[in-house]
Design a protein around this motif. Structure first.
Motif, PDB file in Angstrom:
ATOM      1  N   MET A  14       0.797  -0.424   0.106  1.00  0.00           N
ATOM      2  CA  MET A  14      -0.073  -0.035  -0.072  1.00  0.00           C
ATOM      3  C   MET A  14       0.993   1.105   0.011  1.00  0.00           C
ATOM      4  O   MET A  14       2.202   1.426   0.873  1.00  0.00           O
ATOM      5  N   ASN A  15       0.489   2.435  -0.778  1.00  0.00           N
ATOM      6  CA  ASN A  15       1.682   3.442  -0.955  1.00  0.00           C
ATOM      7  C   ASN A  15       0.924   4.373  -0.122  1.00  0.00           C
ATOM      8  O   ASN A  15      -0.187   4.309   0.840  1.00  0.00           O
ATOM      9  N   VAL A  16       1.906   5.399  -0.214  1.00  0.00           N
ATOM     10  CA  VAL A  16       1.640   6.146   1.284  1.00  0.00           C
ATOM     11  C   VAL A  16      -0.167   7.216   0.995  1.00  0.00           C
ATOM     12  O   VAL A  16      -0.740   7.420   1.737  1.00  0.00           O
ATOM     13  N   PHE A  17      -0.562   7.697  -0.491  1.00  0.00           N
ATOM     14  CA  PHE A  17      -1.916   8.159  -0.255  1.00  0.00           C
ATOM     15  C   PHE A  17      -2.456   6.966  -0.170  1.00  0.00           C
ATOM     16  O   PHE A  17      -3.278   7.582   0.483  1.00  0.00           O
ATOM     17  N   GLU A  18      -2.891   6.163  -0.441  1.00  0.00           N
ATOM     18  CA  GLU A  18      -4.104   4.768   0.018  1.00  0.00           C
ATOM     19  C   GLU A  18      -3.345   5.327   1.330  1.00  0.00           C
ATOM     20  O   GLU A  18      -4.401   4.931   1.882  1.00  0.00           O
ATOM     21  N   ALA A  19      -2.087   4.509   2.375  1.00  0.00           N
ATOM     22  CA  ALA A  19      -2.884   4.549   4.099  1.00  0.00           C
ATOM     23  C   ALA A  19      -3.161   5.511   4.318  1.00  0.00           C
ATOM     24  O   ALA A  19      -3.678   5.537   5.736  1.00  0.00           O
ATOM     25  N   VAL A  20      -2.455   6.904   4.401  1.00  0.00           N
ATOM     26  CA  VAL A  20      -3.369   8.051   4.968  1.00  0.00           C
ATOM     27  C   VAL A  20      -4.704   8.254   4.349  1.00  0.00           C
ATOM     28  O   VAL A  20      -4.971   8.491   5.634  1.00  0.00           O
ATOM     29  N   LYS A  21      -5.207   7.779   3.309  1.00  0.00           N
ATOM     30  CA  LYS A  21      -6.371   8.554   3.055  1.00  0.00           C
ATOM     31  C   LYS A  21      -7.351   7.209   3.560  1.00  0.00           C
ATOM     32  O   LYS A  21      -8.243   7.503   4.265  1.00  0.00           O
ATOM     33  N   GLN A  22      -6.941   5.902   4.184  1.00  0.00           N
ATOM     34  CA  GLN A  22      -7.759   4.348   4.970  1.00  0.00           C
ATOM     35  C   GLN A  22      -7.765   4.648   6.329  1.00  0.00           C
ATOM     36  O   GLN A  22      -8.383   4.754   6.929  1.00  0.00           O
ATOM     37  N   SER A  23      -6.091   5.547   6.752  1.00  0.00           N
ATOM     38  CA  SER A  23      -6.287   5.423   8.217  1.00  0.00           C
ATOM     39  C   SER A  23      -6.189   7.182   9.277  1.00  0.00           C
ATOM     40  O   SER A  23      -6.206   7.132   9.876  1.00  0.00           O
ATOM     41  N   VAL A  24      -6.756   8.159   8.314  1.00  0.00           N
ATOM     42  CA  VAL A  24      -6.528   9.550   9.131  1.00  0.00           C
ATOM     43  C   VAL A  24      -7.597  10.642   8.160  1.00  0.00           C
ATOM     44  O   VAL A  24      -8.296  10.845   6.753  1.00  0.00           O
ATOM     45  N   THR A  25      -8.803  11.026   8.708  1.00  0.00           N
ATOM     46  CA  THR A  25      -9.900  11.529   8.071  1.00  0.00           C
ATOM     47  C   THR A  25      -9.289  13.367   8.315  1.00  0.00           C
ATOM     48  O   THR A  25      -8.732  13.462   9.130  1.00  0.00           O
ATOM     49  N   GLU A  43       3.780  15.296  -0.808  1.00  0.00           N
ATOM     50  CA  GLU A  43       4.762  16.549   0.050  1.00  0.00           C
ATOM     51  C   GLU A  43       3.142  16.559   1.518  1.00  0.00           C
ATOM     52  O   GLU A  43       3.979  16.071   2.670  1.00  0.00           O
ATOM     53  N   ALA A  44       2.099  15.904   1.620  1.00  0.00           N
ATOM     54  CA  ALA A  44       0.834  16.560   2.520  1.00  0.00           C
ATOM     55  C   ALA A  44       0.463  15.004   2.285  1.00  0.00           C
ATOM     56  O   ALA A  44       0.712  14.623   4.076  1.00  0.00           O
ATOM     57  N   ALA A  45       1.047  14.053   1.780  1.00  0.00           N
ATOM     58  CA  ALA A  45       0.516  12.847   2.159  1.00  0.00           C
ATOM     59  C   ALA A  45       1.796  12.838   2.587  1.00  0.00           C
ATOM     60  O   ALA A  45       2.052  11.545   4.304  1.00  0.00           O
ATOM     61  N   LEU A  46       2.608  12.649   2.391  1.00  0.00           N
ATOM     62  CA  LEU A  46       4.417  12.314   3.460  1.00  0.00           C
ATOM     63  C   LEU A  46       4.341  12.842   5.241  1.00  0.00           C
ATOM     64  O   LEU A  46       4.338  12.265   6.224  1.00  0.00           O
ATOM     65  N   MET A  47       4.142  14.153   5.275  1.00  0.00           N
ATOM     66  CA  MET A  47       3.482  15.030   6.557  1.00  0.00           C
ATOM     67  C   MET A  47       2.363  14.338   7.072  1.00  0.00           C
ATOM     68  O   MET A  47       2.856  14.131   8.341  1.00  0.00           O
ATOM     69  N   LEU A  48       1.573  13.886   6.840  1.00  0.00           N
ATOM     70  CA  LEU A  48       0.230  13.563   7.580  1.00  0.00           C
ATOM     71  C   LEU A  48       0.694  12.169   7.481  1.00  0.00           C
ATOM     72  O   LEU A  48       0.868  11.204   8.537  1.00  0.00           O
ATOM     73  N   ALA A  49       1.663  11.173   7.077  1.00  0.00           N
ATOM     74  CA  ALA A  49       1.973   9.760   7.535  1.00  0.00           C
ATOM     75  C   ALA A  49       3.337   9.929   8.507  1.00  0.00           C
ATOM     76  O   ALA A  49       3.361   8.748  10.128  1.00  0.00           O
ATOM     77  N   GLN A  50       3.764  10.332   8.625  1.00  0.00           N
ATOM     78  CA  GLN A  50       4.898  11.051   9.589  1.00  0.00           C
ATOM     79  C   GLN A  50       3.700  11.433  10.768  1.00  0.00           C
ATOM     80  O   GLN A  50       4.725  11.218  12.205  1.00  0.00           O
ATOM     81  N   ALA A  51       2.838  12.118  10.782  1.00  0.00           N
ATOM     82  CA  ALA A  51       2.396  12.832  12.214  1.00  0.00           C
ATOM     83  C   ALA A  51       1.429  11.339  12.895  1.00  0.00           C
ATOM     84  O   ALA A  51       1.868  11.821  13.977  1.00  0.00           O
ATOM     85  N   PHE A  52       1.375  10.799  11.970  1.00  0.00           N
ATOM     86  CA  PHE A  52      -0.456   9.542  12.708  1.00  0.00           C
ATOM     87  C   PHE A  52       1.024   8.755  12.417  1.00  0.00           C
ATOM     88  O   PHE A  52      -0.081   7.681  12.786  1.00  0.00           O
ATOM     89  N   SER A  53       1.885   8.525  12.258  1.00  0.00           N
ATOM     90  CA  SER A  53       2.673   7.486  12.915  1.00  0.00           C
ATOM     91  C   SER A  53       2.391   6.399  11.685  1.00  0.00           C
ATOM     92  O   SER A  53       1.311   4.875  11.488  1.00  0.00           O
TER      93      SER A  53
END
Length: 211
Positions: free
Chosen positions: A1-12, A73-83
């Motif tokens: 799962m790439n960073v876009f899919e992971a973030v969209k599934q994990s963070v509202t 960059e936004a997706a990476l920021m969210l991935a880092q912020a929410f682990s």
């Protein structure tokens, strides 16, 4: 799962908005950060939609626009912020830290001041209610006096931050930035004191009676 899919599934979008200092009501409405919004006109849930300026999208679109960065960059920021774990198919590259532009710094400080002042206004309202004298002869509590003295001033500062005049908002941030920072420290100290006091009271109430 790439960073876009992971973030969209994990963070509202609501979680992201609150992470970046935007105050969201119980009904999911907040002041839109993308136009001069004086009354909450943006709905944030899994996605976001503003009924005023019609801004719309998912959580990555929201952060990309809020922080003026690319969707990646936004997706990476969210991935880092929410682990959030994800698979990155790109080879790791050593990149220099992104330099914050003056515009990004201004909007970050603007959101920071708005968040701290909103929290302080809520405290003032609570102090005005909880510490109001019960009898005509009772001395005024210092926090009650502070609420009387500061509430109109804080409401004025928040009105300025919601003004469409950017120069007026910038002048307030420059003039009051240090004051807002000190205010945040004081509120944290007051909150820590309240927590310690409640723990002490709980310990006393649950202690075994002496025999």
């Amino acid at each position: 799962m790439n960073v876009f899919e992971a973030v969209k599934q994990s963070v509202t979008t609501r979680q992201a908005a609150e992470h970046f200092g935007i105050r969201v009501g119980r009904n999911g409405m907040c002041v839109c950060p993308f136009h001069a919004d004086k009354n909450p006109s943006m709905k944030v849930d899994r996605r976001f939609h503003c009924f005023g300026c019609q801004a719309d999208g998912d959580v990555i679109d929201f952060v990309s626009r809020l922080e003026a960065v690319s969707p990646k960059e936004a997706a990476l920021m969210l991935a880092q912020a929410f682990s959030i774990p994800y698979e990155d198919k790109e080879p790791p590259r050593h990149r220099k830290p992104r330099q914050e532009t003056p515009e990004q710094r201004f909007h970050r400080m603007e959101r920071y001041c708005f968040r701290v002042l909103c929290d302080y206004r809520n405290l003032l309202r609570r102090w005005k209610r909880d510490y109001a004298p019960k009898t005509p002869d009772e001395d005024f509590h210092p926090l009650f006096v502070e609420a009387l003295q500061k509430q109109d001033y804080v409401d004025y500062l928040l009105d300025v931050l919601l003004s469409p005049d950017m120069e007026e908002r910038a002048a307030l941030i420059i003039d009051c930035g240090k004051e807002v920072s000190n205010l945040e420290i004081r509120m944290e100290e007051l909150a820590a004191g309240d927590t310690a006091g409640r723990r002490t009271d709980h310990t006393r109430s649950t202690a075994a009676p002496e025999r």
